[in-house]
Scaffold this motif. Structure first.
Motif: not given
Length: 118
Positions: A5-7, A82-83, A96-99, A110-115
């Motif tokens: 789970v990304e955040s 972390f990124l 952005y997706y964690c793998w 599931q991905g998290t949006q970065v704008t």
């Protein structure tokens, strides 16, 4: 079964920072240390691309487009990766997706949006 789970996604101004986190759940005791971990991203209308990777020996690898601006890290005690993204640019806008990979098993978040915009 491991889940990711990304955040930490959201909006940032050009030149600003954001820090993404990825928490792994369902991890058998101590096995997180064996995972290869990475971040990918997918911009609108583009294919998903690899961004950064950290292996189980803490070796780090980066796509040329983010080298010197992004830093990948991991916390094996808390099952986190972390990124850290600095000097963000509008073309960093993406989901952005964690793998993770352990043996032959690959898992995606599931991905998290970065704008990034002004």
């Amino acid at each position: 079964q491991v889940q990711l789970v990304e955040s930490g996604g959201g909006w940032a101004q050009p030149g600003g920072p954001l820090r993404l986190s990825c928490e792994a759940s369902g991890v058998s005791g101590g096995t997180f240390t064996l995972f290869d971990l990475a971040w990918y991203r997918q911009a609108p209308g583009k294919q998903r691309e690899w961004v950064a990777r950290i292996d189980n020996n803490y070796n780090m690898y980066y796509a040329d487009s983010v080298k010197g601006r992004f830093t990948i890290s991991r916390d094996n005690f808390k099952n986190l990766s972390f990124l850290q993204m600095n000097s963000l640019r509008p073309d960093d806008t993406a989901v952005y997706y964690c793998w993770k990979k352990s043996g032959s098993i690959v898992t995606w978040g599931q991905g998290t949006q970065v704008t990034v915009s002004s």
